[in-house]
Design a protein around this motif. Structure first.
Motif, short mmCIF file in Angstrom:
data_model
loop_
_atom_site.label_atom_id
_atom_site.label_comp_id
_atom_site.label_asym_id
_atom_site.label_seq_id
_atom_site.Cartn_x
_atom_site.Cartn_y
_atom_site.Cartn_z
N PRO A 113 0.82 -1.22 0.00
CA PRO A 113 0.00 0.00 0.00
C PRO A 113 0.85 1.27 0.00
N ASP A 114 1.97 1.26 0.75
CA ASP A 114 2.81 2.46 0.78
C ASP A 114 3.37 2.78 -0.60
N ALA A 115 3.77 1.73 -1.33
CA ALA A 115 4.34 1.95 -2.66
C ALA A 115 3.29 2.51 -3.61
N LEU A 116 2.05 2.03 -3.49
CA LEU A 116 0.98 2.51 -4.37
C LEU A 116 0.58 3.95 -4.03
N CYS A 117 0.70 4.31 -2.75
CA CYS A 117 0.25 5.64 -2.33
C CYS A 117 1.39 6.65 -2.27
N SER A 118 2.43 6.40 -3.04
CA SER A 118 3.59 7.31 -3.03
C SER A 118 3.59 8.20 -4.26
#
Length: 393
Positions: A53-58
């Motif tokens: 999720p962090d990678a997608l929301c960066s």
């Protein structure tokens, strides 16, 4: 979805845990800003794409997750539809996994607006369409194979059908003659209609029109058998009734239970005229063609061929003077149906009255009339043959 993820989702259902329900749902969820920047994504979608999720929301956008073709479709279809209707349904796209593989998906999206009507967030549900896409490809391949097989079957059927009639238009010296053969427009089944014209000697000819019951390869086998049996028997015997009697014995002894109808004409030249010997067995009666307007059907007909052991077939003599002839046809003409009515003898009489007795014009006109009567959709095969002695002078 993995076994662990499925268990977590079911546990969340029992416990009514909304966070778990969202994160472990059997479909992907993500939320974006109105301009497409991802702000939230569930674990299911991340596991499909091989990311977090962090990678997608960066700072990534929804369009960044799509293949090149998907990005084009996003700009030309997805985004405009969402702006116009605030939703899209079952849009087929492809997403890119981290390892470079493609993931076919179906996307539903909804634009959420505030009280003032301004867009606030886009909520997107993503469904794994891998199995569906595989099924669609298999379905397309099966359809293409079926169409190819159908085309080959149709080609084979038409080739087989052409063996049931003379390869070229028959020519009888001293007679005007025309033929037509029109297969039914529906299906791949070969019909049982056939005709033949062949010489016994220079001034001695045989004309045959027949119809084997049924359709398909089995009927075609019997049709070929009937045609060639009548050829051989017409050479061996003088009278058409003897040739048909021979065919009756052959069909009765054959393992098939199919029968046929037939009209056989033996034509012998006598100066400028011809003497016709006609035998009709269960077949529509031929029409005698006269230039004085008195054309009409022959009255005598006999039993079906291949049914009765003691069947009796009778010959009828007819002198064909100048301008006199015969019209022979299969029941695809008389039994042509439309709106509960049949073409029948009234249609034949009308065709002769309209097109005259010149064979080529009559055959072409009769076939055309039947087609018009059936609104261009003949449901049975049609064979037509007309002959006439030349007019004097």
């Amino acid at each position: 979805m993995t076994q662990a993820a499925r268990k977590a989702f079911l546990d969340a259902l029992v416990d009514d845990d909304p966070v778990q329900l969202y994160d472990q749902a059997p479909c992907g969820f993500l939320s974006t800003t109105p301009d497409g920047r991802i702000v939230k994504a569930n674990a299911t979608l991340c596991s499909w794409l091989g990311t977090t999720p962090d990678a997608l929301c960066s700072g990534r956008s929804f369009a960044d997750l799509l293949t090149r073709g998907g990005q084009v479709y996003h700009e030309t279809h997805y985004a405009p539809m969402l702006r116009m209707h605030d939703r899209v349904r079952e849009l087929a796209l492809e997403m890119r996994r981290v390892d470079g593989r493609r993931l076919p998906v179906l996307v539903n999206a909804t634009m959420v607006r505030d009280a003032a009507g301004e867009p606030v967030v886009i909520r997107i549900a993503v469904f794994d369409a891998t199995e569906r896409r595989r099924y669609e490809r298999e379905l397309v391949a099966a359809k293409e194979l079926a169409e190819s097989s159908e085309a080959e079957a149709l080609k084979l059927a038409r080739t087989l059908q052409q063996t049931l009639i003379p390869a070229t238009e028959p020519v009888v010296p001293g007679l005007e003659l025309a033929t037509a053969y029109r297969p039914a427009t529906h299906g791949l089944l070969v019909g049982g209609d056939f005709y033949d014209v062949f010489a016994i000697s220079p001034d001695d000819w045989a004309v045959v029109v027949g119809d084997v019951c049924g359709k398909g390869a089995d009927a075609a086998v019997i049709t070929a058998l009937a045609r060639w049996t009548l050829r051989g028997a017409s050479v061996a015997y003088d009278a058409p009734s003897q040739a048909i009697a021979n065919l009756n014995e052959v069909l009765r002894s054959h393992e098939s239970e199919r029968f046929c109808t037939a009209a056989v004409v033996r034509l012998r030249r006598s100066g400028s005229s011809w003497r016709a010997q006609v035998c009709v067995a269960g077949h529509p009666a031929p029409y005698v063609l006269r230039t004085d307007g008195e054309s009409g059907p022959m009255v005598a007909t006999g039993p079906l061929v291949g049914i009765f052991e003691d069947a009796e077939f009778t010959d009828h003599e007819l002198e064909l003077g100048p301008g006199t002839g015969l019209l022979l046809f299969t029941d695809g003409v008389t039994e042509a149906g439309s709106a509960g009515a049949f073409f029948d003898d009234r249609g034949i009489a009308a065709a002769i009255s309209t097109h005259g007795t010149q064979p080529q014009l009559l055959v072409e006109g009769l076939v055309h009339d039947v087609a018009v009567f059936q609104e261009g959709d003949p449901r049975d095969d049609i064979a037509v043959l007309a002959l006439r002695t030349p007019l004097e002078g």
